[in-house]
Design a protein around this motif. Structure first.
Motif, PDB file in Angstrom:
ATOM      1  N   PHE A 189       0.826  -1.208   0.000  1.00  0.00           N
ATOM      2  CA  PHE A 189       0.000   0.000   0.000  1.00  0.00           C
ATOM      3  C   PHE A 189       0.863   1.263   0.000  1.00  0.00           C
ATOM      4  N   CYS A 190       1.999   1.227   0.697  1.00  0.00           N
ATOM      5  CA  CYS A 190       2.927   2.372   0.673  1.00  0.00           C
ATOM      6  C   CYS A 190       3.388   2.658  -0.753  1.00  0.00           C
ATOM      7  N   PHE A 191       3.665   1.593  -1.509  1.00  0.00           N
ATOM      8  CA  PHE A 191       4.090   1.799  -2.893  1.00  0.00           C
ATOM      9  C   PHE A 191       2.942   2.299  -3.769  1.00  0.00           C
ATOM     10  N   VAL A 192       1.725   1.868  -3.477  1.00  0.00           N
ATOM     11  CA  VAL A 192       0.562   2.406  -4.204  1.00  0.00           C
ATOM     12  C   VAL A 192       0.453   3.908  -3.935  1.00  0.00           C
ATOM     13  N   LEU A 193       0.563   4.295  -2.661  1.00  0.00           N
ATOM     14  CA  LEU A 193       0.506   5.719  -2.315  1.00  0.00           C
ATOM     15  C   LEU A 193       1.618   6.508  -3.005  1.00  0.00           C
ATOM     16  N   MET A 194       2.806   5.932  -3.066  1.00  0.00           N
ATOM     17  CA  MET A 194       3.926   6.596  -3.743  1.00  0.00           C
ATOM     18  C   MET A 194       3.590   6.874  -5.195  1.00  0.00           C
ATOM     19  N   LEU A 195       3.027   5.885  -5.863  1.00  0.00           N
ATOM     20  CA  LEU A 195       2.680   6.050  -7.270  1.00  0.00           C
ATOM     21  C   LEU A 195       1.582   7.096  -7.449  1.00  0.00           C
ATOM     22  N   VAL A 196       0.626   7.123  -6.536  1.00  0.00           N
ATOM     23  CA  VAL A 196      -0.436   8.133  -6.597  1.00  0.00           C
ATOM     24  C   VAL A 196       0.156   9.528  -6.417  1.00  0.00           C
ATOM     25  N   ILE A 197       1.023   9.689  -5.428  1.00  0.00           N
ATOM     26  CA  ILE A 197       1.683  10.981  -5.191  1.00  0.00           C
ATOM     27  C   ILE A 197       2.497  11.389  -6.413  1.00  0.00           C
ATOM     28  N   PHE A 198       3.204  10.447  -6.994  1.00  0.00           N
ATOM     29  CA  PHE A 198       3.993  10.753  -8.188  1.00  0.00           C
ATOM     30  C   PHE A 198       3.090  11.258  -9.315  1.00  0.00           C
ATOM     31  N   VAL A 199       1.995  10.557  -9.558  1.00  0.00           N
ATOM     32  CA  VAL A 199       1.094  10.921 -10.663  1.00  0.00           C
ATOM     33  C   VAL A 199       0.395  12.256 -10.403  1.00  0.00           C
ATOM     34  N   LEU A 200       0.035  12.509  -9.149  1.00  0.00           N
ATOM     35  CA  LEU A 200      -0.714  13.730  -8.841  1.00  0.00           C
ATOM     36  C   LEU A 200       0.153  14.971  -8.661  1.00  0.00           C
ATOM     37  N   TRP A 201       1.397  14.812  -8.191  1.00  0.00           N
ATOM     38  CA  TRP A 201       2.210  15.987  -7.877  1.00  0.00           C
ATOM     39  C   TRP A 201       3.562  16.031  -8.592  1.00  0.00           C
ATOM     40  N   THR A 202       4.286  14.934  -8.614  1.00  0.00           N
ATOM     41  CA  THR A 202       5.627  14.964  -9.199  1.00  0.00           C
ATOM     42  C   THR A 202       5.566  15.043 -10.721  1.00  0.00           C
ATOM     43  N   LEU A 203       4.835  14.143 -11.331  1.00  0.00           N
ATOM     44  CA  LEU A 203       4.734  14.102 -12.790  1.00  0.00           C
ATOM     45  C   LEU A 203       4.208  15.407 -13.386  1.00  0.00           C
ATOM     46  N   PRO A 204       3.150  16.008 -12.822  1.00  0.00           N
ATOM     47  CA  PRO A 204       2.699  17.282 -13.389  1.00  0.00           C
ATOM     48  C   PRO A 204       3.769  18.381 -13.343  1.00  0.00           C
ATOM     49  N   ALA A 205       4.589  18.385 -12.286  1.00  0.00           N
ATOM     50  CA  ALA A 205       5.679  19.370 -12.219  1.00  0.00           C
ATOM     51  C   ALA A 205       6.711  19.077 -13.300  1.00  0.00           C
ATOM     52  N   ASN A 206       7.018  17.802 -13.513  1.00  0.00           N
ATOM     53  CA  ASN A 206       7.953  17.435 -14.586  1.00  0.00           C
ATOM     54  C   ASN A 206       7.399  17.848 -15.949  1.00  0.00           C
ATOM     55  N   GLN A 207       6.122  17.610 -16.158  1.00  0.00           N
ATOM     56  CA  GLN A 207       5.512  17.937 -17.445  1.00  0.00           C
ATOM     57  C   GLN A 207       5.440  19.445 -17.674  1.00  0.00           C
ATOM     58  N   ALA A 208       5.051  20.197 -16.645  1.00  0.00           N
ATOM     59  CA  ALA A 208       4.915  21.649 -16.778  1.00  0.00           C
ATOM     60  C   ALA A 208       6.251  22.330 -17.066  1.00  0.00           C
ATOM     61  N   THR A 209       7.337  21.705 -16.631  1.00  0.00           N
ATOM     62  CA  THR A 209       8.667  22.288 -16.834  1.00  0.00           C
ATOM     63  C   THR A 209       9.444  21.560 -17.938  1.00  0.00           C
ATOM     64  N   GLN A 210       8.773  20.627 -18.599  1.00  0.00           N
ATOM     65  CA  GLN A 210       9.424  19.774 -19.598  1.00  0.00           C
ATOM     66  C   GLN A 210      10.709  19.181 -19.010  1.00  0.00           C
ATOM     67  N   ASN A 211      10.515  18.520 -17.877  1.00  0.00           N
ATOM     68  CA  ASN A 211      11.620  17.923 -17.116  1.00  0.00           C
ATOM     69  C   ASN A 211      12.683  18.942 -16.749  1.00  0.00           C
ATOM     70  N   TRP A 212      12.225  20.073 -16.291  1.00  0.00           N
ATOM     71  CA  TRP A 212      13.057  21.133 -15.751  1.00  0.00           C
ATOM     72  C   TRP A 212      13.995  21.745 -16.787  1.00  0.00           C
ATOM     73  N   THR A 213      13.477  21.859 -18.014  1.00  0.00           N
ATOM     74  CA  THR A 213      14.217  22.548 -19.077  1.00  0.00           C
ATOM     75  C   THR A 213      13.508  23.815 -19.528  1.00  0.00           C
ATOM     76  N   THR A 214      12.252  23.997 -19.101  1.00  0.00           N
ATOM     77  CA  THR A 214      11.460  25.185 -19.448  1.00  0.00           C
ATOM     78  C   THR A 214      10.987  25.826 -18.155  1.00  0.00           C
ATOM     79  N   VAL A 215      11.042  27.147 -18.090  1.00  0.00           N
ATOM     80  CA  VAL A 215      10.703  27.869 -16.868  1.00  0.00           C
ATOM     81  C   VAL A 215       9.307  28.498 -16.996  1.00  0.00           C
ATOM     82  N   PRO A 216       8.296  27.838 -16.412  1.00  0.00           N
ATOM     83  CA  PRO A 216       6.972  28.457 -16.417  1.00  0.00           C
ATOM     84  C   PRO A 216       6.881  29.543 -15.331  1.00  0.00           C
ATOM     85  N   ALA A 217       5.862  30.374 -15.405  1.00  0.00           N
ATOM     86  CA  ALA A 217       5.706  31.466 -14.443  1.00  0.00           C
ATOM     87  C   ALA A 217       5.591  30.951 -13.005  1.00  0.00           C
ATOM     88  N   ASN A 218       4.977  29.806 -12.829  1.00  0.00           N
ATOM     89  CA  ASN A 218       4.763  29.263 -11.479  1.00  0.00           C
ATOM     90  C   ASN A 218       5.829  28.238 -11.091  1.00  0.00           C
TER      91      ASN A 218
END
Length: 154
Positions: free
Chosen positions: A87-116
């Motif tokens: 269950f801890c690993f399920v939670l990790m994957l949920v956190i990744f999909v909801l918070w980490t991945l969107p940050a990676n996508q919004a910054t194009q893996n930290w190569t583009t600087v969005p306003a936020n």
């Protein structure tokens, strides 16, 4: 005699421990990175290029801990510890999909600087910090499951 259960226990613990390595690296770097100015932060984020492959450890550890729970299902303590590890690993994957991945996508893996970008930085850093706690808990639970398990007939 080495049984299937012992092999699954070993693999669940090893994969859980390996998953802790990159997670722990993110957490250890957080205090030094969180306050960096934009240019420096984006430069430092470049060190993670290629780390996506390490993300395969999470579903691997999840699968092994589910398999461990199945193997030890006849014993309450080991079963619940393994199930909670999974269950801890399920939670990790949920956190990744909801918070980490969107940050990676919004910054194009930290190569583009969005306003936020500063909000995205906090989202990325703290989601990794929470996931480090979860993977450590999963490792402890997988180990506890193995320590509590008794071969049938004992």
């Amino acid at each position: 005699m080495i049984t299937v259960t012992k092999i699954v226990q070993f693999l669940a613990i090893v994969l859980s421990a390996l998953a802790l390595v990159p997670a722990g690296a993110h957490l250890a770097a957080l205090p030094n990175k969180i306050g960096l100015p934009q240019t420096a932060y984006f430069t430092v984020q470049g060190i993670y290029y290629g780390w996506a492959i390490l993300g395969l450890l999470w579903p691997g550890a999840l699968a092994m801990n589910v398999l461990l729970a199945i193997c030890v299902r006849s014993q309450g303590g080991p079963f619940w510890a393994a199930l909670l590890a999974a269950f801890c690993f399920v939670l990790m994957l949920v956190i990744f999909v909801l918070w980490t991945l969107p940050a990676n996508q919004a910054t194009q893996n930290w190569t583009t600087v969005p306003a936020n970008w500063e909000l995205l930085r906090r989202q990325w850093e703290y989601s990794h910090a929470v996931n480090t706690v979860l993977v450590f808990a999963a490792l402890c639970l997988a180990t506890l499951s193995a320590l509590l398990w008794r071969p049938p007939g004992l």
